[in-house]
Design a protein around this motif. Sequence first.
Motif, short mmCIF file in Angstrom:
data_model
loop_
_atom_site.label_atom_id
_atom_site.label_comp_id
_atom_site.label_asym_id
_atom_site.label_seq_id
_atom_site.Cartn_x
_atom_site.Cartn_y
_atom_site.Cartn_z
N LEU A 14 0.84 -1.19 0.00
CA LEU A 14 0.00 0.00 0.00
C LEU A 14 0.88 1.24 0.00
N PRO A 15 0.46 2.31 -0.67
CA PRO A 15 1.29 3.52 -0.68
C PRO A 15 1.27 4.18 0.72
N ALA A 16 2.42 4.71 1.16
CA ALA A 16 2.54 5.37 2.49
C ALA A 16 1.79 6.69 2.47
N GLN A 17 1.07 6.96 3.57
CA GLN A 17 0.31 8.21 3.63
C GLN A 17 1.28 9.37 3.86
N ALA A 18 1.00 10.49 3.24
CA ALA A 18 1.87 11.68 3.35
C ALA A 18 1.76 12.26 4.78
N LEU A 19 2.96 12.65 5.35
CA LEU A 19 2.99 13.23 6.71
C LEU A 19 2.35 14.61 6.72
N TRP A 20 2.66 15.39 5.72
CA TRP A 20 2.11 16.75 5.64
C TRP A 20 0.98 16.77 4.63
N THR A 21 -0.19 16.85 5.21
CA THR A 21 -1.36 16.97 4.35
C THR A 21 -1.85 18.40 4.43
N LEU A 22 -2.71 18.75 3.55
CA LEU A 22 -3.22 20.12 3.52
C LEU A 22 -3.98 20.45 4.81
N ASN A 23 -4.76 19.50 5.25
CA ASN A 23 -5.51 19.73 6.49
C ASN A 23 -4.58 19.95 7.68
N ARG A 24 -3.55 19.09 7.74
CA ARG A 24 -2.61 19.23 8.87
C ARG A 24 -1.87 20.56 8.81
N VAL A 25 -1.44 20.97 7.65
CA VAL A 25 -0.71 22.25 7.51
C VAL A 25 -1.62 23.42 7.89
N VAL A 26 -2.87 23.38 7.41
CA VAL A 26 -3.81 24.45 7.75
C VAL A 26 -4.05 24.49 9.25
N THR A 27 -4.24 23.32 9.86
CA THR A 27 -4.45 23.24 11.32
C THR A 27 -3.25 23.80 12.06
N LEU A 28 -2.06 23.44 11.61
CA LEU A 28 -0.84 23.95 12.27
C LEU A 28 -0.74 25.45 12.13
N TRP A 29 -1.03 25.98 10.95
CA TRP A 29 -0.97 27.44 10.76
C TRP A 29 -2.01 28.16 11.62
N VAL A 30 -3.20 27.62 11.67
CA VAL A 30 -4.24 28.24 12.49
C VAL A 30 -3.84 28.22 13.96
N THR A 31 -3.30 27.10 14.43
CA THR A 31 -2.85 26.99 15.83
C THR A 31 -1.74 28.00 16.10
N ALA A 32 -0.75 28.07 15.18
CA ALA A 32 0.36 29.02 15.36
C ALA A 32 -0.16 30.46 15.37
N LEU A 33 -1.16 30.75 14.50
CA LEU A 33 -1.72 32.08 14.44
C LEU A 33 -2.43 32.44 15.76
N VAL A 34 -3.18 31.48 16.28
CA VAL A 34 -3.88 31.72 17.56
C VAL A 34 -2.87 31.96 18.68
N VAL A 35 -1.81 31.14 18.73
CA VAL A 35 -0.77 31.31 19.77
C VAL A 35 -0.09 32.66 19.62
N MET A 36 0.23 33.03 18.41
CA MET A 36 0.90 34.32 18.18
C MET A 36 -0.01 35.48 18.57
N LEU A 37 -1.29 35.38 18.20
CA LEU A 37 -2.22 36.45 18.58
C LEU A 37 -2.36 36.54 20.10
N ALA A 38 -2.37 35.40 20.78
CA ALA A 38 -2.45 35.41 22.25
C ALA A 38 -1.20 36.04 22.85
N LEU A 39 -0.04 35.67 22.30
CA LEU A 39 1.21 36.26 22.79
C LEU A 39 1.24 37.77 22.55
N ILE A 40 0.80 38.19 21.37
CA ILE A 40 0.77 39.63 21.06
C ILE A 40 -0.17 40.35 22.01
N PHE A 41 -1.33 39.74 22.29
CA PHE A 41 -2.29 40.36 23.21
C PHE A 41 -1.70 40.50 24.61
#
Length: 198
Positions: A14-41
Motif C-alpha cells: 500500500l502507498p505510504a500516507q503523506a505526513l504533511w497533508t493540507l488539512n494538517r498544515v492548515v491546522t498547524l498554521w491556524v494553531t500558530a496564528l492563535v498562539v501568536m495572537l495570544a502572545l501579542i495580546f
Amino acid sequence: MAKHSINLLQADLLPAQALWTLNRVVTLWVTALVVMLALIFIVQLQVNNLNAEFATINSLNNAQVSKLAKLESAISNNRQDTKLLTELNTIKLVIANKEYLHEQLTDPTKTYSAGFSSAMAELAELHDKNISLQKVKIGNGNMTFSGIARTPDAVPNWLSGFESSTFLSGKRFINFSLTENEQKLTEFVVSSAPSKGE
C-alpha cells in the motif's frame, strides 16, 4: 462449491500516507496564528501597564522636581543677611553683659550689690568698745580696715565677730599689722588684699 479468494495486495504494497497533508498544515498554521495572537495580546497588555506605570512615575517625578525648585528658591530667599547677623550677635553680647551685671548687682554676698551703707551698717552692729575705726576701704572684693585699739588682743577678738556677718564672713585677712603709737595705743591695719610688696 466454495469460492476461495486470495488477496494479493499486502500492507507493504500500500502507498505510504503523506505526513504533511493540507488539512494538517492548515491546522498547524491556524494553531500558530492563535498562539501568536495570544502572545501579542499578552505583550500588548504588559506594554500598556508599563506605559501607565511610567506615566504615573514620570508625573510624580515632575511634581518632585517642581517642589525641589520651589524649595531651592525659598532657601535662596532665606539666606542670612550678614548685617542682620552682626546686629543679632551684638544684641546677644549686650544681653549677656547685662545679665552678668544684673547677677553681680543682685548677689547678696557681694558688698557692692547692697551698697556701701549696708556694709557700714554691719560694721556698726559689730561695734567693739576697744576698737576705733579710722579708715575703711572696700572695693574689688577686698577690704582694708585701719584704726586704733586699746589693747593688741582686741583686734583679733573684733575680727572673730565677722563670722556672723553677711559680707564679712569667710574673708581671709592676709595682711595684719600692729604698732604702738606715742599715746601707748595700738594702731592696726587689717587687709584681705595682698600688699603691694607681695
